[in-house]
Design an enzyme around this catalytic site. Structure first.
Site, PDB file in Angstrom:
ATOM      1  N   TRP A 360      -3.191   4.977  -0.876  1.00 23.33           N
ATOM      2  CA  TRP A 360      -3.462   4.068   0.244  1.00 23.33           C
ATOM      3  C   TRP A 360      -2.667   4.456   1.489  1.00 23.33           C
ATOM      4  O   TRP A 360      -2.805   3.819   2.530  1.00 23.33           O
ATOM      5  CB  TRP A 360      -3.107   2.636  -0.141  1.00 23.33           C
ATOM      6  CG  TRP A 360      -1.625   2.371  -0.246  1.00 23.33           C
ATOM      7  CD1 TRP A 360      -0.687   3.203  -0.777  1.00 23.33           C
ATOM      8  CD2 TRP A 360      -0.912   1.219   0.220  1.00 23.33           C
ATOM      9  NE1 TRP A 360       0.558   2.633  -0.710  1.00 23.33           N
ATOM     10  CE2 TRP A 360       0.449   1.408  -0.102  1.00 23.33           C
ATOM     11  CE3 TRP A 360      -1.283   0.039   0.864  1.00 23.33           C
ATOM     12  CZ2 TRP A 360       1.434   0.467   0.201  1.00 23.33           C
ATOM     13  CZ3 TRP A 360      -0.306  -0.891   1.156  1.00 23.33           C
ATOM     14  CH2 TRP A 360       1.030  -0.672   0.832  1.00 23.33           C
ATOM     15  N   ASP A 361      -1.852   5.539   1.392  1.00 22.22           N
ATOM     16  CA  ASP A 361      -0.940   5.895   2.484  1.00 22.22           C
ATOM     17  C   ASP A 361      -1.645   6.173   3.810  1.00 22.22           C
ATOM     18  O   ASP A 361      -1.020   6.165   4.873  1.00 22.22           O
ATOM     19  CB  ASP A 361      -0.091   7.115   2.097  1.00 22.22           C
ATOM     20  CG  ASP A 361       0.683   6.903   0.808  1.00 22.22           C
ATOM     21  OD1 ASP A 361       0.058   6.429  -0.163  1.00 22.22           O
ATOM     22  OD2 ASP A 361       1.874   7.203   0.764  1.00 22.22           O
ATOM     23  N   GLU A 499       5.217  -1.660  -6.778  1.00 21.02           N
ATOM     24  CA  GLU A 499       4.909  -1.072  -8.088  1.00 21.02           C
ATOM     25  C   GLU A 499       5.891  -1.469  -9.184  1.00 21.02           C
ATOM     26  O   GLU A 499       5.706  -1.085 -10.337  1.00 21.02           O
ATOM     27  CB  GLU A 499       4.880   0.446  -7.951  1.00 21.02           C
ATOM     28  CG  GLU A 499       3.804   0.907  -7.009  1.00 21.02           C
ATOM     29  CD  GLU A 499       3.576   2.410  -7.059  1.00 21.02           C
ATOM     30  OE1 GLU A 499       4.556   3.143  -7.249  1.00 21.02           O
ATOM     31  OE2 GLU A 499       2.414   2.816  -6.888  1.00 21.02           O
ATOM     32  N   LYS A 620       9.982  -2.922  -5.308  1.00 13.94           N
ATOM     33  CA  LYS A 620      10.181  -1.526  -4.894  1.00 13.94           C
ATOM     34  C   LYS A 620       9.966  -1.402  -3.397  1.00 13.94           C
ATOM     35  O   LYS A 620      10.604  -0.613  -2.716  1.00 13.94           O
ATOM     36  CB  LYS A 620       9.179  -0.653  -5.643  1.00 13.94           C
ATOM     37  CG  LYS A 620       9.225   0.812  -5.288  1.00 13.94           C
ATOM     38  CD  LYS A 620       8.201   1.584  -6.103  1.00 13.94           C
ATOM     39  CE  LYS A 620       8.181   3.058  -5.740  1.00 13.94           C
ATOM     40  NZ  LYS A 620       7.085   3.772  -6.389  1.00 13.94           N
ATOM     41  N   GLN A 621       8.996  -2.159  -2.895  1.00 14.59           N
ATOM     42  CA  GLN A 621       8.610  -1.970  -1.498  1.00 14.59           C
ATOM     43  C   GLN A 621       7.963  -3.240  -0.959  1.00 14.59           C
ATOM     44  O   GLN A 621       7.639  -4.154  -1.715  1.00 14.59           O
ATOM     45  CB  GLN A 621       7.633  -0.814  -1.382  1.00 14.59           C
ATOM     46  CG  GLN A 621       6.316  -1.037  -2.092  1.00 14.59           C
ATOM     47  CD  GLN A 621       5.650   0.274  -2.445  1.00 14.59           C
ATOM     48  OE1 GLN A 621       5.897   0.831  -3.502  1.00 14.59           O
ATOM     49  NE2 GLN A 621       4.811   0.752  -1.560  1.00 14.59           N
TER      50      GLN A 621
HETATM   51  C1  BGC Z   1       4.509   4.175  -3.507  1.00 10.70           C
HETATM   52  C2  BGC Z   1       3.063   3.972  -3.164  1.00 10.70           C
HETATM   53  C3  BGC Z   1       2.548   5.214  -2.460  1.00 10.70           C
HETATM   54  C4  BGC Z   1       2.802   6.446  -3.313  1.00 10.70           C
HETATM   55  C5  BGC Z   1       2.386   7.711  -2.620  1.00 10.70           C
HETATM   56  C6  BGC Z   1       4.673   5.437  -4.328  1.00 10.70           C
HETATM   57  O1  BGC Z   1       6.025   5.669  -4.584  1.00 10.70           O
HETATM   58  O2  BGC Z   1       5.005   3.086  -4.261  1.00 10.70           O
HETATM   59  O3  BGC Z   1       2.913   2.851  -2.352  1.00 10.70           O
HETATM   60  O4  BGC Z   1       1.191   5.105  -2.213  1.00 10.70           O
HETATM   61  O5  BGC Z   1       4.167   6.535  -3.587  1.00 10.70           O
HETATM   62  O6  BGC Z   1       3.103   7.893  -1.440  1.00 10.70           O
END
Ligand code: BGC
Length: 812
Positions: A360-361, A499, A620-621
């Site tokens: 989704w980046d 995540e 995590k985020q």
């Molecule tokens: C992040 C995701 C991201 C992926 C690729 C993961 O560590 O939690 O949000 O899409 O990395 O960058």
């Protein structure tokens, strides 16, 4: 540190892997890590060459099951160039040049961002006391994406004698760039053939073993003394998957030689060729010399910088890093990507982490492209459009309607997420449920819509965008369930962006209910699907309606769901990350920080302790906070009202504060969002977070992830923070709007924006702002500056000064 170059003035073997990722050169078609030409893959170096969309699948048996992974393949190493003295003594052949085996008298490495050139300046003394100066330059051509070139200048400082130069193409490579993946199958290439081509060149042909992608590389090696082409004694060396030319040269003290290696690369997927090997051969025979190639390459970069540069007056380092981020973004996706069927890999074409997959980046990357080279966004969205069939299949297989895009996407659009992943802290293979991140489907809809808003590309919307929006809307409409007790719709069994949480600690079934981010995104996208339906015109509506069997009842259903999705709130009014979040335990942040130091990945630490991060209020985020990143306060207010929930601006700081204290920032994307959400309320903290985000790759703040590939979302996100955050750029209801708010000590900001086919130059200098549309403007159009309408027309200049008493920008 100059504003336009990344520089190192020492050779540090421990830093090489990081520097190789950061010094990658690419052109959107292929990229090669910044490993030294003479280096080989091993503990210190990892020369990797990756092709946009160059995937292959392999099966491995792990923990008793067969798993299949698709990887971005490491293709033959074309860098290989080295030299040795013909003799070290009458009985001994010289040793191949190795910076670790000589005394380095001077070492400097420089990535010239303006010209896209990687340079090294080395002076060394070998163990026989011979001093040599070696100056190297390298480019991956930005004008002709099939070419690359290396130039070596060698100068014997205190010796004369014969040397042997070896210039090779090495296809004996495997994917070994990520330690965690080493138990997985990694030999992707089958060797087809290799052969000398003409007098000066060699060629190597390989094929990926499953996807059958043929790649041909050809290399022409020439030696010059001054302007004179030297007719060196040359012999070819060949073994399975490898071919080299060895040239023997006589050098005299103080007299340098120049070695040029020009490389071409073609694949069986290229257009406008008969066959890859033939095309590679023709290209290398035809290519000009290094200087000629450099000149066109620099011109191509200069065109890109003209469109894409963003200048700040905030210290040399911030400026340089911001440019480094733009540079890597343009090396991963460039105008050369437009005709390729590729997505934008989260870790660039710079390493093997996440196997080159597309997540989704894009959400963080497209805003930069939309305002500069929207043609690239369009092409990247078409990558998704072409995989609509695969997304429909995924939806069908999961028991839903419409289309559901995979969390990780590669060649075909099937789900590429791993089923298990290795926790390096415990050595255990753990179930990976990340494919439950269905929110990627909201991100794709969001990207379609924002692209349309900026460009007004109604043809795109009609031909491709609307169909994606409708099918995604249809998926969500089939995934919601009616909760009669609440009189609202639920979305159950998903994961949000955070995540760390993939299930409730009290349940064995993966997935969480009513993730606020997902639910609000779905409410938003259902309305955009309806907007698109109204916008595309009667004919398109009719055609699509027929093709998709879309009827009024379905549209009404989308409308109803968009107004009645459930959002969980805590008792104090803060939106809950997901239903039941408040039942989780508070996490001992301080205790764990003291025990472990780095707790970015506390999911791994806890799993290794036999615990689970699912038990805690620890993310995590950014998850809920993503909403504040993607939508303005006005848009959020609209969204809450649409759902019949109260929205009060005072909710924002409280929500930000609540989640800021419960996030480990284990993803580099998180820092971007944190900086953003604080950009209006706590400018100093926001700037500090932007500075941290700027450091995240260059200083590898996550301790070892950048050598495996840059974090492209975070890189592009820093630039977006500047344009959307500090310039306050937004397009709403067909109006371009700016609301600058430069955090101290950012004094000046300059950028160029492409908006509906025209360029707008924006300069913000303290309390003054200057807008100029040099090449015309779409008629006379209003522009909103901090909520106030100004008229702006072709060739106009608008000068504004901020009036602090009135809190508004006044023209002068
Ligand atoms: C992040 C995701 C991201 C992926 C690729 C993961 O560590 O939690 O949000 O899409 O990395 O960058």
């Amino acid at each position: 540190m100059s504003r336009g170059a990344l520089e190192y003035d020492d050779f540090d073997p421990r830093q090489e892997a990081l520097r190789e990722a950061l010094c990658t050169l690419g052109n959107g078609y292929f990229a090669t890590r910044g490993a030294a030409e003479e280096s080989e893959a091993g503990e210190i170096h990892y020369p990797g060459t990756y092709l946009a969309g160059g995937f292959n699948r392999l099966k491995t048996e792990i923990a008793g099951r067969i798993i299949e992974n698709e990887d971005l393949v490491n293709f033959p190493n074309w860098l290989c160039l080295s030299f040795r003295h013909a003799q070290d003594s009458p009985r001994e052949e010289g040793e191949w040049f190795n910076p670790l085996a000589v005394e380095l008298l001077h070492y400097r490495q420089r990535l010239d961002l303006k010209r896209g050139l990687l340079e090294r300046d080395i002076r060394f003394r070998d163990r026989h006391g011979r001093e040599t100066t070696l100056t190297t330059r390298r480019l991956v051509h930005m004008d002709n994406p099939h070419l690359a070139a290396i130039e070596w200048r060698l100068r014997p400082e205190n010796w004369s004698g014969s040397i042997v130069v070896r210039s090779a193409l090495d296809g004996r490579v495997i994917n070994a760039g990520v330690a965690r993946y080493r138990e997985l199958a990694s030999t992707h290439l089958s060797h087809l053939s290799s052969e000398p081509v003409g007098q000066e060149s060699i060629r190597l042909n390989v094929e990926t073993c499953q996807s059958r992608l043929r790649v041909s590389e050809a290399a022409r090696t020439r030696v010059y003394q001054g302007a004179r082409l030297v007719d060196a004694c040359r012999r070819a060396l060949q073994e399975q998957g490898y071919i080299a030319h060895e040239l023997t040269l006589d050098l005299a003290q103080g007299e340098g030689v120049r070695i040029e290696k020009v490389v071409s690369l073609y694949t069986s997927r290229d257009s406008a060729i008969s066959e890859a090997a033939l095309a590679a051969e023709e290209a290398v025979l035809e290519a000009g010399d290094f200087e000629a190639l450099l000149s066109r390459h620099v011109q191509a970069w200069s065109r890109l910088w003209q469109r894409c540069d963003v200048t700040l007056k905030n210290g040399e380092r911030s400026q340089m890093v911001l440019r480094l981020h733009i540079f890597h973004l343009l090396q991963t996706v460039s105008p050369h990507s437009i005709d390729l069927d590729v997505g934008v890999p989260a870790r660039g074409l710079h390493g093997e982490a996440y196997r080159g997959h597309i997540f989704w980046d894009e959400l963080f990357i497209f805003p930069f492209l939309n305002f500069r080279i929207p043609e690239i966004t369009r092409a990247l969205l078409q990558y998704r459009y072409r995989r609509l069939g695969a997304a429909r299949r995924l939806a069908r297989e999961a028991g839903y309607r419409g289309a559901v895009y995979p969390w990780q996407s590669g060649s075909s659009g099937r789900e590429e997420s791993q089923l298990v992943h290795l926790n390096p802290k415990s050595g255990r293979w753990v179930d990976d449920n990340s494919s439950l991140q269905r929110h990627v489907n909201a991100a794709i809809a969001y990207n379609v819509w924002r692209y349309y808003e900026v460009t007004q590309d109604i043809d795109f919307l009609g031909f491709y965008g609307a169909e994606m929006l409708f099918e995604i809307a249809r998926f969500w409409a089939s995934a919601v369930t009616w909760n009669a007790e609440r009189g609202r719709y639920d979305i159950r069994g998903v994961m949000g962006p955070d995540e760390f949480h993939d299930r409730y600690p009290w349940s064995d079934t993966p997935g969480l209910d009513n993730n606020t981010y997902t639910n609000l995104m779905v409410a938003w996208l259902l309305r955009r699907a309806l907007d698109a339906h109204a916008l595309i015109g009667a004919e398109c509506r009719q055609e699509l309606g027929e093709a998709l069997a879309l009827n009024d009842a379905e549209l009404s259903q989308w409308d109803a769901i968009s107004r009645q999705l459930y959002v969980p709130f805590h008792a104090d009014g803060i939106p809950s990350q997901f239903e039941g979040y408040e039942r989780l335990e508070e996490f001992d942040w301080e205790g764990y920080k003291t025990r472990y130091g780095d707790i970015h990945r506390l999911d791994r630490l806890l799993e290794a302790e036999g615990d689970s991060v699912n038990r805690y209020k620890a993310s995590k985020q950014a998850d809920v906070l993503m909403l504040f990143y993607l939508f303005s306060a006005d848009e959020l207010a609209e969204l809450f009202t649409q759902l019949d929930y109260a929205f009060d601006l005072e909710l924002l700081p409280r929500t930000i504060d609540y989640y800021q204290h419960r996030t480990s920032n284990g993803s580099t994307l998180s820092g971007i969002v944190s900086s953003w959400v604080l950009s209006r309320s706590d400018r100093a903290r926001s700037l500090a977070l932007l500075e941290e985000a700027l450091e995240s790759d260059i200083a590898d703040v996550q301790g070892g992830t950048t050598p495996e590939g840059i974090h492209l979302g975070a890189m592009a996100g820093t630039v977006d923070l500047v344009q959307r955050g500090h310039a306050g750029l937004e397009v709403r209801d067909g109006l371009l709007s700016l609301n600058p708010c430069l955090p101290e000590p950012l004094k000046q900001l300059r950028l160029r924006l492409r908006y509906r086919g025209h360029w707008l130059e924006v300069e913000i200098d303290g309390d003054e702002m200057h807008l100029h549309a040099p090449e015309g403007w779409c008629g006379v159009e209003p522009i909103m500056i901090r909520g106030q309408q100004h008229t702006f027309g072709a060739g106009h200049r608008l000068r504004l000064r901020f009036d602090h008493d009135q809190a508004r920008w006044e023209a002068f």
